[in-house]
Scaffold this motif. Structure first.
Motif, PDB file in Angstrom:
ATOM      1  N   ASP A 134       0.815  -1.216   0.000  1.00  0.00           N
ATOM      2  CA  ASP A 134       0.000   0.000   0.000  1.00  0.00           C
ATOM      3  C   ASP A 134       0.852   1.272   0.000  1.00  0.00           C
ATOM      4  OD1 ASP A 134       0.869  -0.531   2.656  1.00  0.00           O
ATOM      5  OD2 ASP A 134      -0.739   0.730   3.447  1.00  0.00           O
ATOM      6  N   LYS A 135       2.151   1.125   0.189  1.00  0.00           N
ATOM      7  CA  LYS A 135       3.033   2.301   0.191  1.00  0.00           C
ATOM      8  C   LYS A 135       3.235   2.778  -1.245  1.00  0.00           C
ATOM      9  CE  LYS A 135       3.484   1.818   4.594  1.00  0.00           C
ATOM     10  NZ  LYS A 135       2.155   1.397   4.980  1.00  0.00           N
ATOM     11  N   PRO A 136       3.366   4.100  -1.447  1.00  0.00           N
ATOM     12  CA  PRO A 136       3.368   4.662  -2.807  1.00  0.00           C
ATOM     13  C   PRO A 136       4.603   4.339  -3.649  1.00  0.00           C
ATOM     14  CG  PRO A 136       3.756   6.390  -1.191  1.00  0.00           C
ATOM     15  CD  PRO A 136       3.411   5.138  -0.424  1.00  0.00           C
ATOM     16  N   ASP A 137       5.749   4.063  -2.994  1.00  0.00           N
ATOM     17  CA  ASP A 137       6.958   3.806  -3.776  1.00  0.00           C
ATOM     18  C   ASP A 137       7.977   3.042  -2.925  1.00  0.00           C
ATOM     19  OD1 ASP A 137       8.213   5.735  -2.065  1.00  0.00           O
ATOM     20  OD2 ASP A 137       7.686   7.343  -3.459  1.00  0.00           O
ATOM     21  N   ALA A 138       9.090   2.693  -3.541  1.00  0.00           N
ATOM     22  CA  ALA A 138      10.116   1.906  -2.855  1.00  0.00           C
ATOM     23  C   ALA A 138      10.675   2.646  -1.636  1.00  0.00           C
ATOM     24  CB  ALA A 138      11.239   1.540  -3.821  1.00  0.00           C
ATOM     25  N   ALA A 139      10.840   3.947  -1.737  1.00  0.00           N
ATOM     26  CA  ALA A 139      11.380   4.713  -0.611  1.00  0.00           C
ATOM     27  C   ALA A 139      10.439   4.639   0.596  1.00  0.00           C
ATOM     28  CB  ALA A 139      11.612   6.175  -1.022  1.00  0.00           C
ATOM     29  N   ALA A 140       9.158   4.742   0.362  1.00  0.00           N
ATOM     30  CA  ALA A 140       8.180   4.662   1.460  1.00  0.00           C
ATOM     31  C   ALA A 140       8.161   3.258   2.054  1.00  0.00           C
ATOM     32  CB  ALA A 140       6.798   5.058   0.965  1.00  0.00           C
ATOM     33  N   LYS A 141       8.250   2.251   1.204  1.00  0.00           N
ATOM     34  CA  LYS A 141       8.303   0.870   1.694  1.00  0.00           C
ATOM     35  C   LYS A 141       9.540   0.657   2.544  1.00  0.00           C
ATOM     36  CE  LYS A 141       5.707  -0.874  -2.223  1.00  0.00           C
ATOM     37  NZ  LYS A 141       5.692  -1.643  -3.442  1.00  0.00           N
ATOM     38  N   ASP A 142      10.683   1.103   2.048  1.00  0.00           N
ATOM     39  CA  ASP A 142      11.939   0.949   2.784  1.00  0.00           C
ATOM     40  C   ASP A 142      11.896   1.693   4.118  1.00  0.00           C
ATOM     41  OD1 ASP A 142      12.883  -0.559   0.664  1.00  0.00           O
ATOM     42  OD2 ASP A 142      14.157   1.048  -0.149  1.00  0.00           O
ATOM     43  N   ALA A 143      11.314   2.872   4.129  1.00  0.00           N
ATOM     44  CA  ALA A 143      11.214   3.655   5.369  1.00  0.00           C
ATOM     45  C   ALA A 143      10.333   2.949   6.386  1.00  0.00           C
ATOM     46  CB  ALA A 143      10.676   5.057   5.070  1.00  0.00           C
ATOM     47  N   ASP A 144       9.240   2.351   5.938  1.00  0.00           N
ATOM     48  CA  ASP A 144       8.346   1.626   6.842  1.00  0.00           C
ATOM     49  C   ASP A 144       9.073   0.426   7.452  1.00  0.00           C
ATOM     50  OD1 ASP A 144       5.418   1.311   7.762  1.00  0.00           O
ATOM     51  OD2 ASP A 144       5.944  -0.683   7.019  1.00  0.00           O
ATOM     52  N   VAL A 145       9.755  -0.331   6.610  1.00  0.00           N
ATOM     53  CA  VAL A 145      10.511  -1.494   7.099  1.00  0.00           C
ATOM     54  C   VAL A 145      11.593  -1.043   8.078  1.00  0.00           C
ATOM     55  CG1 VAL A 145      12.088  -3.336   6.414  1.00  0.00           C
ATOM     56  CG2 VAL A 145      10.004  -2.935   5.095  1.00  0.00           C
ATOM     57  N   ALA A 146      12.316   0.014   7.762  1.00  0.00           N
ATOM     58  CA  ALA A 146      13.385   0.504   8.635  1.00  0.00           C
ATOM     59  C   ALA A 146      12.833   0.955   9.989  1.00  0.00           C
ATOM     60  CB  ALA A 146      14.134   1.648   7.956  1.00  0.00           C
ATOM     61  N   ARG A 147      11.692   1.619   9.975  1.00  0.00           N
ATOM     62  CA  ARG A 147      11.084   2.083  11.235  1.00  0.00           C
ATOM     63  C   ARG A 147      10.705   0.898  12.114  1.00  0.00           C
ATOM     64  NH1 ARG A 147       6.106   2.275  12.922  1.00  0.00           N
ATOM     65  NH2 ARG A 147       5.215   1.874  10.868  1.00  0.00           N
ATOM     66  N   ARG A 148      10.062  -0.087  11.519  1.00  0.00           N
ATOM     67  CA  ARG A 148       9.657  -1.269  12.289  1.00  0.00           C
ATOM     68  C   ARG A 148      10.874  -2.045  12.782  1.00  0.00           C
ATOM     69  NH1 ARG A 148       3.942  -2.359  11.244  1.00  0.00           N
ATOM     70  NH2 ARG A 148       3.273  -1.052   9.517  1.00  0.00           N
ATOM     71  N   ARG A 149      11.889  -2.187  11.922  1.00  0.00           N
ATOM     72  CA  ARG A 149      13.104  -2.898  12.321  1.00  0.00           C
ATOM     73  C   ARG A 149      13.751  -2.205  13.527  1.00  0.00           C
ATOM     74  NH1 ARG A 149      15.931  -6.541   9.646  1.00  0.00           N
ATOM     75  NH2 ARG A 149      14.988  -5.955   7.662  1.00  0.00           N
ATOM     76  N   ALA A 150      13.844  -0.894  13.485  1.00  0.00           N
ATOM     77  CA  ALA A 150      14.439  -0.150  14.599  1.00  0.00           C
ATOM     78  C   ALA A 150      13.628  -0.345  15.879  1.00  0.00           C
ATOM     79  CB  ALA A 150      14.549   1.331  14.246  1.00  0.00           C
ATOM     80  N   THR A 151      12.312  -0.305  15.768  1.00  0.00           N
ATOM     81  CA  THR A 151      11.448  -0.498  16.937  1.00  0.00           C
ATOM     82  C   THR A 151      11.689  -1.861  17.568  1.00  0.00           C
ATOM     83  OG1 THR A 151       9.751   0.991  16.094  1.00  0.00           O
ATOM     84  CG2 THR A 151       9.037  -0.683  17.689  1.00  0.00           C
ATOM     85  N   PHE A 152      11.691  -2.903  16.743  1.00  0.00           N
ATOM     86  CA  PHE A 152      11.815  -4.252  17.290  1.00  0.00           C
ATOM     87  C   PHE A 152      13.249  -4.602  17.680  1.00  0.00           C
ATOM     88  CE2 PHE A 152       7.536  -4.391  15.761  1.00  0.00           C
ATOM     89  CZ  PHE A 152       6.904  -5.122  16.757  1.00  0.00           C
ATOM     90  N   GLU A 153      14.250  -3.994  17.050  1.00  0.00           N
ATOM     91  CA  GLU A 153      15.629  -4.198  17.524  1.00  0.00           C
ATOM     92  C   GLU A 153      15.812  -3.569  18.897  1.00  0.00           C
ATOM     93  OE1 GLU A 153      18.136  -2.852  14.307  1.00  0.00           O
ATOM     94  OE2 GLU A 153      17.953  -4.778  13.256  1.00  0.00           O
ATOM     95  N   THR A 154      15.200  -2.422  19.123  1.00  0.00           N
ATOM     96  CA  THR A 154      15.218  -1.808  20.453  1.00  0.00           C
ATOM     97  C   THR A 154      14.501  -2.705  21.458  1.00  0.00           C
ATOM     98  OG1 THR A 154      15.342   0.408  19.517  1.00  0.00           O
ATOM     99  CG2 THR A 154      14.514   0.233  21.781  1.00  0.00           C
ATOM    100  N   ALA A 155      13.371  -3.279  21.059  1.00  0.00           N
ATOM    101  CA  ALA A 155      12.631  -4.189  21.937  1.00  0.00           C
ATOM    102  C   ALA A 155      13.464  -5.420  22.279  1.00  0.00           C
ATOM    103  CB  ALA A 155      11.320  -4.601  21.280  1.00  0.00           C
ATOM    104  N   LEU A 156      14.178  -5.973  21.305  1.00  0.00           N
ATOM    105  CA  LEU A 156      15.030  -7.138  21.565  1.00  0.00           C
ATOM    106  C   LEU A 156      16.134  -6.804  22.569  1.00  0.00           C
ATOM    107  CD1 LEU A 156      15.289  -8.575  17.957  1.00  0.00           C
ATOM    108  CD2 LEU A 156      14.313  -9.759  19.938  1.00  0.00           C
ATOM    109  N   LYS A 157      16.713  -5.638  22.444  1.00  0.00           N
ATOM    110  CA  LYS A 157      17.748  -5.218  23.406  1.00  0.00           C
ATOM    111  C   LYS A 157      17.159  -5.099  24.811  1.00  0.00           C
ATOM    112  CE  LYS A 157      20.475  -2.870  19.922  1.00  0.00           C
ATOM    113  NZ  LYS A 157      20.792  -1.584  19.310  1.00  0.00           N
ATOM    114  N   LYS A 158      15.956  -4.576  24.913  1.00  0.00           N
ATOM    115  CA  LYS A 158      15.288  -4.464  26.213  1.00  0.00           C
ATOM    116  C   LYS A 158      14.973  -5.854  26.766  1.00  0.00           C
ATOM    117  CE  LYS A 158      13.257  -2.328  29.615  1.00  0.00           C
ATOM    118  NZ  LYS A 158      13.976  -1.524  30.582  1.00  0.00           N
ATOM    119  N   MET A 159      14.519  -6.777  25.905  1.00  0.00           N
ATOM    120  CA  MET A 159      14.261  -8.147  26.364  1.00  0.00           C
ATOM    121  C   MET A 159      15.542  -8.784  26.889  1.00  0.00           C
ATOM    122  SD  MET A 159      11.623  -9.863  23.685  1.00  0.00           S
ATOM    123  CE  MET A 159      11.365  -8.763  22.319  1.00  0.00           C
TER     124      MET A 159
END
Length: 132
Positions: free
Chosen positions: A101-126
């Motif tokens: 649903d993202k308009p282009d590759a840059a938006a898709k990549d940004a969404d993936v990067a945001r989620r990856r950063a969120t969950f990598e932070t969560a893994l460090k906290k775990m």
């Protein structure tokens, strides 16, 4: 992420279905169920619902339900404390979702990067919580 504790000890500290509040800093409430298959948790003041669709002694999987009138991104998550040795383990967290649903590759990549950063932070906290 590698954890210097046995998987059962890790899971006891971070693997409860609402333990997400400890490592992702979200409020969590069980809205139906008893922790078995079909249990529903409500996150972020009810903005997100997640249904438990798979569970073992050291893992669980969940999905987010379809919202009428909204794009369904097939969101599924799976978290596992995987034994490596008798005294060590890994936490694996896998997300599956559709970014078409993202308009282009840059938006898709940004969404993936945001989620990856969120969950990598969560893994460090775990890791921190499990090794305390």
């Amino acid at each position: 992420i590698d954890i210097a504790k046995p998987a059962p000890e890790v899971w006891a500290k971070v693997g409860g279905y609402c333990d997400i509040s400890k490592w992702l800093n979200l409020d969590c409430a069980i809205t139906s169920g008893d922790g078995s298959m079909g249990t529903v948790r409500s996150l972020a003041g009810g903005r997100v619902l997640e249904i438990l669709v798979g569970k073992t002694d050291l893992s669980y999987g969940y999905t987010q339900p379809v919202k009428e009138g909204a794009f369904y991104n097939l969101y599924h998550g799976f978290m596992e404390a995987k034994p490596v040795t008798a005294r060590s383990s890994k936490i694996l967290y896998t997300l599956v979702y559709d970014v078409s649903d993202k308009p282009d590759a840059a938006a898709k990549d940004a969404d993936v990067a945001r989620r990856r950063a969120t969950f990598e932070t969560a893994l460090k906290k775990m890791k921190q919580l499990a090794e305390e």
